[in-house]
Design an enzyme around this catalytic site. Structure first.
Site, PDB file in Angstrom:
ATOM      1  CE  LYS A  33       2.423  -2.585  -4.279  1.00 47.63           C
ATOM      2  NZ  LYS A  33       2.135  -2.163  -2.896  1.00 47.63           N
ATOM      3  CG  ASP A  87      -1.862  -1.219   1.211  1.00 45.21           C
ATOM      4  OD1 ASP A  87      -2.256  -1.658   0.115  1.00 45.21           O
ATOM      5  OD2 ASP A  87      -2.164  -1.737   2.298  1.00 45.21           O
ATOM      6  N   GLY A 129      -4.523  -4.441  -3.734  1.00 43.22           N
ATOM      7  CA  GLY A 129      -5.519  -3.410  -4.028  1.00 43.22           C
ATOM      8  C   GLY A 129      -4.751  -2.183  -4.470  1.00 43.22           C
ATOM      9  CG  HIS A 130      -2.058  -2.268  -7.005  1.00 44.40           C
ATOM     10  ND1 HIS A 130      -1.168  -2.873  -7.847  1.00 44.40           N
ATOM     11  CD2 HIS A 130      -1.758  -2.740  -5.765  1.00 44.40           C
ATOM     12  CE1 HIS A 130      -0.374  -3.669  -7.151  1.00 44.40           C
ATOM     13  NE2 HIS A 130      -0.725  -3.616  -5.886  1.00 44.40           N
ATOM     14  CD  GLN A 181       0.793  -8.970  -2.449  1.00 45.50           C
ATOM     15  OE1 GLN A 181       1.466  -9.665  -3.208  1.00 45.50           O
ATOM     16  NE2 GLN A 181      -0.448  -8.661  -2.707  1.00 45.50           N
TER      17      GLN A 181
HETATM   18  P1  GDP Z   1      -0.749   0.190  -3.571  1.00 45.76           P
HETATM   19  O1  GDP Z   1      -1.336  -1.072  -3.051  1.00 45.76           O
HETATM   20  O2  GDP Z   1       0.723   0.286  -3.309  1.00 45.76           O
HETATM   21  O3  GDP Z   1      -1.093   0.454  -5.003  1.00 45.76           O
HETATM   22  O4  GDP Z   1      -1.394   1.365  -2.713  1.00 45.76           O
HETATM   23  P2  GDP Z   1      -2.964   1.527  -2.358  1.00 45.76           P
HETATM   24  O5  GDP Z   1      -3.684   1.956  -3.569  1.00 45.76           O
HETATM   25  O6  GDP Z   1      -3.468   0.317  -1.651  1.00 45.76           O
HETATM   26  O7  GDP Z   1      -2.889   2.662  -1.261  1.00 45.76           O
HETATM   27  C1  GDP Z   1      -2.383   3.932  -1.534  1.00 45.76           C
HETATM   28  C2  GDP Z   1      -3.505   4.972  -1.286  1.00 45.76           C
HETATM   29  O8  GDP Z   1      -2.941   6.256  -1.246  1.00 45.76           O
HETATM   30  C3  GDP Z   1      -4.518   5.025  -2.395  1.00 45.76           C
HETATM   31  O9  GDP Z   1      -5.763   5.374  -1.855  1.00 45.76           O
HETATM   32  C4  GDP Z   1      -4.004   6.125  -3.313  1.00 45.76           C
HETATM   33  O10 GDP Z   1      -5.033   6.756  -4.060  1.00 45.76           O
HETATM   34  C5  GDP Z   1      -3.431   7.064  -2.306  1.00 45.76           C
HETATM   35  N1  GDP Z   1      -2.261   7.841  -2.747  1.00 45.76           N
HETATM   36  C6  GDP Z   1      -1.246   7.493  -3.568  1.00 45.76           C
HETATM   37  N2  GDP Z   1      -0.295   8.454  -3.630  1.00 45.76           N
HETATM   38  C7  GDP Z   1      -0.736   9.437  -2.812  1.00 45.76           C
HETATM   39  C8  GDP Z   1      -0.182  10.697  -2.412  1.00 45.76           C
HETATM   40  O11 GDP Z   1       0.908  11.099  -2.790  1.00 45.76           O
HETATM   41  N3  GDP Z   1      -0.919  11.440  -1.528  1.00 45.76           N
HETATM   42  C9  GDP Z   1      -2.124  11.026  -1.047  1.00 45.76           C
HETATM   43  N4  GDP Z   1      -2.769  11.812  -0.181  1.00 45.76           N
HETATM   44  N5  GDP Z   1      -2.667   9.848  -1.404  1.00 45.76           N
HETATM   45  C10 GDP Z   1      -1.977   9.064  -2.257  1.00 45.76           C
HETATM   46  P1  IMO Z   2      -0.864  -4.280  -2.190  1.00 40.47           P
HETATM   47  O1  IMO Z   2      -0.441  -4.861  -3.503  1.00 40.47           O
HETATM   48  C1  IMO Z   2      -0.887  -4.622   2.157  1.00 40.47           C
HETATM   49  C2  IMO Z   2      -0.916  -8.686   3.817  1.00 40.47           C
HETATM   50  C3  IMO Z   2      -2.163  -9.129   4.563  1.00 40.47           C
HETATM   51  C4  IMO Z   2      -1.543 -10.072   5.584  1.00 40.47           C
HETATM   52  C5  IMO Z   2      -0.435 -10.753   4.769  1.00 40.47           C
HETATM   53  C6  IMO Z   2      -0.818 -12.100   4.187  1.00 40.47           C
HETATM   54  O2  IMO Z   2      -2.176  -3.572  -2.249  1.00 40.47           O
HETATM   55  O3  IMO Z   2       0.210  -3.488  -1.571  1.00 40.47           O
HETATM   56  P2  IMO Z   2      -2.358 -12.826   2.143  1.00 40.47           P
HETATM   57  O4  IMO Z   2      -3.840 -12.613   1.908  1.00 40.47           O
HETATM   58  O5  IMO Z   2      -1.489 -12.260   1.090  1.00 40.47           O
HETATM   59  O6  IMO Z   2      -2.037 -14.255   2.460  1.00 40.47           O
HETATM   60  O7  IMO Z   2      -2.062 -12.003   3.511  1.00 40.47           O
HETATM   61  O8  IMO Z   2      -0.120  -9.855   3.719  1.00 40.47           O
HETATM   62  N1  IMO Z   2      -1.151  -8.183   2.435  1.00 40.47           N
HETATM   63  C7  IMO Z   2      -1.094  -6.898   2.096  1.00 40.47           C
HETATM   64  N2  IMO Z   2      -0.904  -5.792   2.833  1.00 40.47           N
HETATM   65  N3  IMO Z   2      -1.015  -4.525   0.823  1.00 40.47           N
HETATM   66  C8  IMO Z   2      -1.174  -5.624   0.056  1.00 40.47           C
HETATM   67  O9  IMO Z   2      -1.160  -5.582  -1.295  1.00 40.47           O
HETATM   68  C9  IMO Z   2      -1.265  -6.889   0.691  1.00 40.47           C
HETATM   69  N4  IMO Z   2      -1.439  -8.149   0.251  1.00 40.47           N
HETATM   70  C10 IMO Z   2      -1.354  -8.936   1.326  1.00 40.47           C
HETATM   71  O10 IMO Z   2      -2.807  -8.039   5.183  1.00 40.47           O
HETATM   72  O11 IMO Z   2      -0.933  -9.350   6.611  1.00 40.47           O
HETATM   73 MG    MG Z   3      -2.870  -1.709  -1.798  1.00 41.62          MG
END
Ligand code: GDP
Ligand code: IMO
Ligand code: MG
Length: 432
Positions: A16, A13, A40-41, A225
């Site tokens: 990416k 999170d 979850g991207h 991840q």
């Molecule tokens: P990922 O799993 O690495 O793709 O990240 P996620 O999408 O799960 O979580 C990142 C969250 O931060 C998302 O809700 C993005 O829309 C948000 N986000 C990404 N870059 C920024 C930033 O520079 N500032 C803010 N405020 N939000 C951001």
């Molecule tokens: P993105 O790509 C954050 C965490 C779960 C748990 C551990 C194992 O959005 O960054 P799993 O279901 O993979 O067997 O769970 O890994 N986890 C993540 N945490 N971002 C993710 O993906 C994750 N995918 C798995 O919360 O701790």
């Molecule tokens: Mg994510």
């Protein structure tokens, strides 16, 4: 010319999805190489949010090839739903093609049930998984009993493999967890419909990847991840079940390792973690709550609260080492605006009172490590409109300059908001 891998440097999170969407403008092929719909991207384009779990984050751009590589575990139901949702929102571009590897492993209903049962029955350690069946699906791959996409497409092979698997899984579910058994015929019928619907997307994606590389096309490998959730190098056992480091980008897409020529590590300006496991810089106080609210740190996959803490450079530096990171993309810097003091963790004090700059492998020791912080002054100015580094307040620049020194790698991008355009670009990683 470079082919770029995007890797999370923390526990996932990091943002990416945003960075992949941005870099996809310059890429020809965007490929996922590991994980599944535990990811979850989130992409925000013109104020519109798209959350992707399986489909690569290049999908909003036209004239791209998006690949779900052999290293991914694919839940066909989720894939179909995700494609349908993109279509119904009218954001699936006409000339972008999506392919799924024919040798990727399939997540079956018993994988999800086993994942959830293990976590909820209180036997063994709770990992806090996403409950999507990721671990059990990878277990079956390693045990050589998993069902691959090509097996799913062949009626006879699928029937045979399902027969082989289902009795064992039902035995496990009913005898160990006292759960209801799964209905083999119902699964068979359900998955036959999925087979027909995903068939148009299925291909030998290794051939596509290598053809594109030979033509000099630019590849963007999309990690899911984060480095510290890696099955080998992460905070075991509180990890996911795949290799998340850059080394797996090649294996998980069927190309040679020399194809990956640059690695961008995505680093959030603070640290978050979802699920269980050690977290040395965790803030269980008001500051942590405030970061969660301002940063909207709630899981994109499960909606769970993300645990929040100060930036931990021990984690980031280790990720630089593990993935050969060549540039850092710093994200969510805007979330720190308004905090009077900021802390950066530069090392740990072990239970023996020693200083360490790397994570102890022993989880018992890691859980007892204390963070060693450097404190810096914060800033109050709105930074979300900044498009050049010079526009950032002096204290913001000090923070990122210190981060750069501690990481030992140059920044290539600073993200100051969720939107695609809310970004300060310092270097194009495709320029090598
Ligand atoms: P990922 O799993 O690495 O793709 O990240 P996620 O999408 O799960 O979580 C990142 C969250 O931060 C998302 O809700 C993005 O829309 C948000 N986000 C990404 N870059 C920024 C930033 O520079 N500032 C803010 N405020 N939000 C951001
Ligand atoms: P993105 O790509 C954050 C965490 C779960 C748990 C551990 C194992 O959005 O960054 P799993 O279901 O993979 O067997 O769970 O890994 N986890 C993540 N945490 N971002 C993710 O993906 C994750 N995918 C798995 O919360 O701790
Ligand atoms: Mg994510």
């Amino acid at each position: 010319m470079a082919n770029v891998a995007i890797i999370g440097t923390q526990w996932g999170d990091e943002g990416k999805g945003k960075v992949v969407d941005l870099y996809a403008q310059d890429a020809d092929v965007i490929a996922r190489f590991q994980g599944g719909n535990n990811a979850g991207h989130t992409l925000v384009v013109k104020g519109q949010q798209t959350i992707l779990h399986l489909v690569p984050s290049g999908i909003l751009h036209d004239w791209k090839i998006c690949i779900i590589g052999n290293g991914v575990v694919v839940d066909p139901k989720v894939l179909i739903e995700e494609i349908e949702k993109l279509k119904s929102r009218g954001v699936l571009p006409p000339n972008t093609r999506l392919f799924v590897s024919d040798i990727a492993h399939v997540i079956m209903p018993y994988h999800r049930r086993i994942d959830v049962a293990r976590e909820s029955h209180g036997m063994g350690k709770k990992i806090g998984t996403t409950g999507r069946g990721i671990g059990p699906a990878y277990e079956d791959k390693i045990a050589r009993v998993g069902i691959r996409i090509c097996d799913l497409l062949d009626e006879e092979v699928f029937r045979e493999k399902l027969n082989q698997n289902i009795d064992e899984k039902n035995f496990y579910l009913t005898r160990l967890f006292q759960e209801e058994p799964l209905d083999k015929e119902a699964i068979y019928r359900e998955y036959r419909t999925y087979a027909d619907r995903i068939r148009p997307y299925v291909a030998d994606t290794s051939i596509i990847m290598n053809d594109e590389i030979r033509k000099g096309k630019k590849i963007l490998f999309e990690g899911a991840q984060g480095s510290h959730l890696d099955i080998d190098h992460g905070t075991f056992p509180y990890v996911t079940s795949s290799n998340t480091v850059a080394g797996n980008a090649a294996c998980g897409t069927g190309v040679g390792p020399s194809a990956v020529t640059a690695v961008v590590g995505i680093c959030k300006a603070y640290t978050t973690r979802v699920g269980e496991g050690p977290f040395v810089t965790e803030l269980t106080c008001e500051i942590g709550d405030s970061i969660r609210e301002v940063g909207q740190e709630y899981g994109a996959t499960t909606g769970r609260k993300r645990r929040c803490g100060w930036l931990d450079m021990v984690l980031v530096r280790q990720s630089v080492r593990l993935s050969g990171i060549t540039g850092i993309a710093l994200t969510k810097l805007d979330v720190l605006t308004g905090l009077e003091k900021l802390k950066i963790c530069v090392g740990y004090k072990t239970p023996q009172g020693e200083f360490t700059e790397s994570l102890p492998s022993n989880p018992r020791l890691l859980a007892q490590c204390q963070p060693i912080y450097e404190e810096m002054d914060g800033w109050t100015e709105d930074i979300t409109k900044a498009t050049h580094i010079e526009e950032l307040p002096q204290n913001t620049r000090r923070y990122i300059e210190r981060l750069e020194v501690l990481a030992g790698v140059k920044l290539v991008l600073v993200s100051v908001g969720a939107g695609r355009e809310e970004t300060i670009i310092l270097k194009n990683p495709f320029d090598g």
